[in-house]
Scaffold this motif. Structure first.
Motif, PDB file in Angstrom:
ATOM      1  N   GLN A 205       0.834  -1.212   0.000  1.00 22.70           N
ATOM      2  CA  GLN A 205       0.000   0.000   0.000  1.00 22.70           C
ATOM      3  C   GLN A 205       0.865   1.256   0.000  1.00 22.70           C
ATOM      4  OE1 GLN A 205      -3.256   0.280  -0.467  1.00 22.70           O
ATOM      5  NE2 GLN A 205      -3.468  -1.936  -0.583  1.00 22.70           N
ATOM      6  N   ALA A 206       1.980   1.209   0.712  1.00 22.17           N
ATOM      7  CA  ALA A 206       2.847   2.380   0.828  1.00 22.17           C
ATOM      8  C   ALA A 206       3.622   2.665  -0.456  1.00 22.17           C
ATOM      9  CB  ALA A 206       3.817   2.191   1.989  1.00 22.17           C
ATOM     10  N   GLU A 207       4.140   1.628  -1.110  1.00 22.60           N
ATOM     11  CA  GLU A 207       5.057   1.871  -2.229  1.00 22.60           C
ATOM     12  C   GLU A 207       4.555   1.428  -3.601  1.00 22.60           C
ATOM     13  OE1 GLU A 207       9.525   2.730  -1.267  1.00 22.60           O
ATOM     14  OE2 GLU A 207       9.231   0.621  -1.629  1.00 22.60           O
ATOM     15  N   GLN A 208       3.611   0.507  -3.659  1.00 21.00           N
ATOM     16  CA  GLN A 208       3.047   0.025  -4.917  1.00 21.00           C
ATOM     17  C   GLN A 208       4.137  -0.278  -5.954  1.00 21.00           C
ATOM     18  OE1 GLN A 208      -0.092   2.720  -6.104  1.00 21.00           O
ATOM     19  NE2 GLN A 208      -1.090   2.547  -4.119  1.00 21.00           N
ATOM     20  N   PRO A 209       5.034  -1.220  -5.647  1.00 16.48           N
ATOM     21  CA  PRO A 209       6.178  -1.513  -6.520  1.00 16.48           C
ATOM     22  C   PRO A 209       5.851  -2.494  -7.641  1.00 16.48           C
ATOM     23  CG  PRO A 209       6.280  -2.898  -4.604  1.00 16.48           C
ATOM     24  CD  PRO A 209       5.052  -2.030  -4.436  1.00 16.48           C
ATOM     25  N   TYR A 210       4.769  -2.255  -8.324  1.00 16.97           N
ATOM     26  CA  TYR A 210       4.261  -3.218  -9.290  1.00 16.97           C
ATOM     27  C   TYR A 210       5.079  -3.276 -10.584  1.00 16.97           C
ATOM     28  CZ  TYR A 210       0.476  -2.580  -5.986  1.00 16.97           C
ATOM     29  OH  TYR A 210      -0.253  -2.463  -4.823  1.00 16.97           O
TER      30      TYR A 210
ATOM     31  N   SER B 180       8.860  -7.320  -6.743  1.00 17.85           N
ATOM     32  CA  SER B 180       7.861  -6.560  -5.966  1.00 17.85           C
ATOM     33  C   SER B 180       8.427  -5.741  -4.808  1.00 17.85           C
ATOM     34  CB  SER B 180       6.785  -7.497  -5.414  1.00 17.85           C
ATOM     35  OG  SER B 180       6.185  -8.245  -6.434  1.00 17.85           O
ATOM     36  N   ALA B 181       9.681  -5.299  -4.910  1.00 14.48           N
ATOM     37  CA  ALA B 181      10.257  -4.522  -3.811  1.00 14.48           C
ATOM     38  C   ALA B 181      11.241  -3.498  -4.343  1.00 14.48           C
ATOM     39  CB  ALA B 181      10.957  -5.437  -2.812  1.00 14.48           C
ATOM     40  N   LYS B 182      11.236  -2.310  -3.736  1.00 15.46           N
ATOM     41  CA  LYS B 182      12.182  -1.245  -4.088  1.00 15.46           C
ATOM     42  C   LYS B 182      13.174  -1.071  -2.940  1.00 15.46           C
ATOM     43  CE  LYS B 182       8.824   1.491  -6.684  1.00 15.46           C
ATOM     44  NZ  LYS B 182       8.208   2.823  -6.785  1.00 15.46           N
ATOM     45  N   SER B 183      14.362  -1.590  -3.112  1.00 15.90           N
ATOM     46  CA  SER B 183      15.362  -1.499  -2.047  1.00 15.90           C
ATOM     47  C   SER B 183      15.802  -0.068  -1.799  1.00 15.90           C
ATOM     48  CB  SER B 183      16.585  -2.352  -2.391  1.00 15.90           C
ATOM     49  OG  SER B 183      17.242  -1.830  -3.529  1.00 15.90           O
TER      50      SER B 183
END
Length: 193
Positions: free
Chosen positions: A141-146, A151-154
């Motif tokens: 919900q916070a980052e929407q790394p779609y 699925s994650a933004k380091s």
């Protein structure tokens, strides 16, 4: 003669990373089919796509030095791509919790006019924390790394999902291994300093 440098990518992350080199460059979409070949490993997929992207744009701009890159999240030999939406991102992160992944980040530099071709890969070993469903949902919900492999933004809140990162090229996890890219650009005749 300083050749035009082109980034063969539509990724805003790669564009932002390349600006760190303070080098003028253009951006063109490579329009390459990214479907994995039957039996293709995540490593081989990333390397093939990086080279195909660079070549696709280099054909249109043969005098330019073209950079292609691709990243594939490798979970025990299975390629995980960009989730595209919330449901797929949730499923990916649930599968990845408590696991070690290798983010296979490949780069290729091509100049058709000089027949220059180099490619390399910067594997990044990433250990994910054992995440609760609530933590996964809060993060998404916070980052929407779609639009990110795995699925994650380091470079953002996604760092809180991780126990460790091991890499010899720190920008590789974000999508473009700048140490390797710089080495190849110098070899292609591009003066970075």
């Amino acid at each position: 003669m300083q050749r035009t440098v082109i980034l063969a990518s539509t990724s805003r992350y790669r564009r932002e990373l390349l600006t760190r080199l303070r080098l003028p460059f253009d951006v063109h979409s490579p329009e390459v089919d990214e479907t994995p070949l039957s039996g293709e490993t995540p490593h081989d997929l990333a390397v093939r796509l990086a080279l195909e992207k660079a070549n696709a744009v280099a054909v249109r701009f043969p005098e330019a030095v073209v950079i292609g890159s691709d990243q594939v999240a490798d979970l025990a030999g299975e390629a995980l791509g960009k989730p595209g939406d919330h449901a797929r991102a949730t499923a990916q992160l649930r599968r990845m919790r408590g696991q070690t992944l290798i983010f296979q980040t490949a780069v290729a530099v091509v100049c058709k006019a000089t027949s220059f071709v180099q490619r390399d890969i910067a594997p990044v070993r990433v250990v994910f924390r054992d995440l609760s469903d609530a933590a996964i949902e809060h993060y998404l919900q916070a980052e929407q790394p779609y639009d990110c492999a795995g699925s994650a933004k380091s470079e953002g809140l996604g760092i809180a999902l991780l126990d460790s990162i091991d890499s010899d090229d720190p920008s590789a996890l974000v999508g473009l291994p700048l140490i390797r890219t710089s080495r190849m650009l110098r070899a292609a005749g591009v003066d970075l300093l």
